[in-house]
Scaffold this motif. Structure first.
Motif, PDB file in Angstrom:
ATOM      1  N   GLN A 163       0.847  -1.189   0.000  1.00 53.63           N
ATOM      2  CA  GLN A 163       0.000   0.000   0.000  1.00 53.63           C
ATOM      3  C   GLN A 163       0.880   1.235   0.000  1.00 53.63           C
ATOM      4  N   ASN A 164       0.419   2.238  -0.676  1.00 49.02           N
ATOM      5  CA  ASN A 164       1.172   3.478  -0.747  1.00 49.02           C
ATOM      6  C   ASN A 164       0.201   4.635  -0.792  1.00 49.02           C
ATOM      7  N   ALA A 205      -2.583  -2.609  -3.734  1.00 46.69           N
ATOM      8  CA  ALA A 205      -1.945  -1.306  -3.914  1.00 46.69           C
ATOM      9  C   ALA A 205      -2.885  -0.266  -4.509  1.00 46.69           C
ATOM     10  N   ASP A 206      -4.040  -0.707  -5.002  1.00 47.60           N
ATOM     11  CA  ASP A 206      -5.003   0.240  -5.567  1.00 47.60           C
ATOM     12  C   ASP A 206      -5.861   0.897  -4.494  1.00 47.60           C
ATOM     13  N   PHE A 207      -5.650   0.562  -3.227  1.00 48.51           N
ATOM     14  CA  PHE A 207      -6.440   1.114  -2.126  1.00 48.51           C
ATOM     15  C   PHE A 207      -5.526   1.789  -1.112  1.00 48.51           C
ATOM     16  N   VAL A 208      -6.055   2.813  -0.458  1.00 47.02           N
ATOM     17  CA  VAL A 208      -5.305   3.511   0.575  1.00 47.02           C
ATOM     18  C   VAL A 208      -6.261   3.939   1.686  1.00 47.02           C
ATOM     19  N   ASP A 209      -5.806   3.825   2.910  1.00 46.69           N
ATOM     20  CA  ASP A 209      -6.551   4.312   4.073  1.00 46.69           C
ATOM     21  C   ASP A 209      -6.558   5.835   4.013  1.00 46.69           C
ATOM     22  N   ILE A 210      -7.711   6.397   3.780  1.00 48.59           N
ATOM     23  CA  ILE A 210      -7.769   7.844   3.569  1.00 48.59           C
ATOM     24  C   ILE A 210      -7.349   8.623   4.813  1.00 48.59           C
ATOM     25  N   THR A 211      -7.472   8.027   5.978  1.00 49.73           N
ATOM     26  CA  THR A 211      -7.071   8.724   7.203  1.00 49.73           C
ATOM     27  C   THR A 211      -5.556   8.871   7.305  1.00 49.73           C
ATOM     28  N   LYS A 212      -4.822   8.141   6.434  1.00 52.10           N
ATOM     29  CA  LYS A 212      -3.361   8.197   6.473  1.00 52.10           C
ATOM     30  C   LYS A 212      -2.772   9.020   5.331  1.00 52.10           C
ATOM     31  N   VAL A 213      -3.639   9.671   4.557  1.00 58.28           N
ATOM     32  CA  VAL A 213      -3.168  10.516   3.457  1.00 58.28           C
ATOM     33  C   VAL A 213      -3.158  11.967   3.918  1.00 58.28           C
ATOM     34  N   ALA A 214      -2.042  12.644   3.711  1.00 55.19           N
ATOM     35  CA  ALA A 214      -1.945  14.047   4.121  1.00 55.19           C
ATOM     36  C   ALA A 214      -2.925  14.898   3.327  1.00 55.19           C
ATOM     37  N   PRO A 215      -3.490  15.933   3.919  1.00 53.77           N
ATOM     38  CA  PRO A 215      -4.378  16.824   3.171  1.00 53.77           C
ATOM     39  C   PRO A 215      -3.701  17.326   1.900  1.00 53.77           C
ATOM     40  N   TYR A 387      -8.205   4.028  -4.790  1.00 53.28           N
ATOM     41  CA  TYR A 387      -9.525   4.047  -4.178  1.00 53.28           C
ATOM     42  C   TYR A 387      -9.360   4.253  -2.670  1.00 53.28           C
ATOM     43  N   PRO A 388     -10.268   4.992  -2.044  1.00 54.09           N
ATOM     44  CA  PRO A 388     -10.138   5.208  -0.609  1.00 54.09           C
ATOM     45  C   PRO A 388     -10.731   4.068   0.216  1.00 54.09           C
ATOM     46  N   LEU A 389     -10.061   3.758   1.305  1.00 58.47           N
ATOM     47  CA  LEU A 389     -10.625   2.919   2.358  1.00 58.47           C
ATOM     48  C   LEU A 389     -11.179   3.888   3.395  1.00 58.47           C
TER      49      LEU A 389
END
Length: 504
Positions: A163-164, A205-215, A387-389
């Protein structure tokens, strides 16, 4: 056709997106296929696949449609038909690539002899017909048209399936930025899986935890003295009557299954490959404003949970890798907005606009305009490549902001791009020679069970429908629109926006 206007690159194209740079091989397309069959396992009733010894090959094919920017109007019907043939040929080649894994493993020349060579022969014949169609009416085909025939096998980079969340990327429409994963992650390399679609997509890798993405959402341009600040909202429903097909009236008129994936339709209820301006004008509409018979349509979102939809054995559905439960949006908000530097003018009837690129995973990000987020995060994080988790209580959101500048002459163009443009992301001004029109924006909200990721595998993923060779990447999300408003309603929209009102 009218004058050919300069193609204006979207803000996404002005920034270096690692994933797109890795995928855009000479402006071509990539086909990915697993050489070895996966071992399918069932876990608590969920669809779950574990791949063993994944080995991958790619096939780079030039995108012909974007090279044809100046096709005479009288040649467009024939050229469009042949472009649809090219799409079909590539999709069929991908199917063969994905279904001949054992043969590929046993014969190093199999891909070249059985897939790439025959595909080139078909493309040569198709490109020659395109040249004839153009020259027959006095036009001039691109000098290098024949050079677009060859598709080249490529080896994929392995082992980058983590994941990235990606770094910040200042591109995106409406001042919205994007989080960009690594090139390998976007390509889906490494451990792959088959969620019942005969292709590896989507992957972890097509998904990311949206809470861990910087604004990453940028501010909007300042409004000038002549700004048009109003909004006009329409209620056209969420396609409760399940009006769907796999056609593409804008790109492939007259061609059955021209999209190779399924669209949801709201607004105009008579949109298919064989619709005409006359039939669109006479059709019924789901919009509460009966004067709006515009066609609003987008690829469906599916949950790959093993559900056998009605199209499981049909082209555009399961036969082309689009599998699982079709998810209906909980809400579909349609709003027209103004321009920060000028008043807007009326859209011409039957204006056609495509925003985003259904082939962005292979074409690169030049025309990409995907925006994924979660409720509660939309003003902070917008994703293009993943895609967001979403956290508990939050829902998946797809947002589209269409091109808002029109060349003042054409309702369409040969490549369906150059007659419209995006406003400058910094100033909001339209390019020289273009006029500001009401900007169509759409917001689709879905209640999606959050996929889980374990051991590099994603369980019960959701994904947007697409061409099978695009591997259901988030960046391929797109939206289509044909304006069919009566003049009275269009005048109301323009006046409302120019007068700074909020109208419904």
């Amino acid at each position: 056709m009218g004058r050919n206007t300069r193609k204006r690159r979207t803000p996404l194209a002005t920034k270096a997106i690692a994933a797109s740079a890795a995928l855009a091989l000479g402006g071509g397309g990539l086909l990915w296929a697993n050489f070895y069959a996966s071992a399918h396992e069932s876990n608590s009733g969920h669809n779950y696949t574990k791949s063993a010894n994944a080995q991958w090959a790619t096939l780079a094919c030039p995108d012909v449609s974007q090279k044809l920017t100046n096709v005479p109007y009288r040649a467009r019907q024939g050229v469009t038909r042949e472009l649809a043939n090219l799409d079909k040929q590539v999709t069929e080649a991908y199917s063969r690539l994905a279904s001949t894994r054992r043969a590929q493993a046993n014969d190093a020349n199999f891909v070249q002899n059985a897939i790439v060579g025959p595909l080139k022969d078909k493309r040569i014949a198709t490109l020659d017909r395109i040249r004839i169609d153009i020259e027959r009416v006095g036009g001039k085909a691109p000098d290098n048209l024949s050079q677009l025939a060859a598709c080249t096998p490529q080896a994929a980079n392995q082992g980058q399936n983590g994941q990235n969340g990606g770094g910040q990327n200042a591109g995106g429409q409406n001042g919205q930025a994007t989080a960009s994963p690594s090139a390998g992650a976007t390509a889906g390399a490494g451990q792959q899986q088959d969620n019942g679609n005969g292709a590896a997509g989507p992957v972890a890798a097509d998904f990311v935890d949206i809470t861990k993405v910087a604004p990453n959402v940028q501010g909007k341009p300042d409004k000038g003295n002549n700004a048009s600040t109003g909004t006009f909202s329409l209620n056209c429903g969420v396609n409760a009557n399940e009006n769907r097909n796999t056609d593409n009236l804008i790109v492939a008129p007259g061609v059955n299954n021209g999209a190779h994936h399924t669209h949801d339709y709201v607004g105009n209820q008579d949109v298919n490959a064989f619709s005409s301006n006359d039939t669109l004008a006479k059709a019924s509409t789901t919009c509460s404003e009966q004067g709006d018979k515009s066609a609003y349509y987008w690829p469906v979102l599916r949950l790959q949970d093993g559900t056998q939809e009605k199209d499981a054995n049909q082209l555009g559905g399961g036969k082309e890798g689009n599998v699982g439960k079709i998810l209906r949006a909980e809400s579909a908000q349609i709003t027209y907005v103004g321009n920060p530097t000028s008043k807007v003018v009326a859209m011409p009837t039957f204006l056609r606009i495509i925003t985003g690129d259904a082939k962005a995973a292979t074409n690169g990000a030049a025309n990409a305009n995907a925006h994924w987020s979660c409720t509660g995060f939309e003003d902070k994080v917008q994703l293009t490549n993943q895609y967001p988790l979403c956290p508990q209580g939050s829902k998946v959101v797809r947002t589209f902001a269409f091109q808002s500048c029109w060349d003042g002459q054409n309702i369409d163009s040969a490549n369906h791009r150059t007659h419209v443009a995006f406003a400058d992301p910094a100033s909001g001004a339209c390019p020289n020679g273009f006029k500001a029109i009401p900007q169509l924006t759409q917001r689709l909200v879905y209640d999606v069970p959050t996929p889980t990721i374990a051991n590099g595998q994603v369980k019960n993923p959701y994904a947007v429908d697409g061409f099978p060779e695009e591997l259901h990447k988030a960046i391929t999300d797109h939206d289509d629109f044909i304006s069919v408003m009566d003049q009275n309603l269009m005048n109301r929209v323009v006046n409302c926006i120019n007068n700074g009102q909020r109208c419904k």
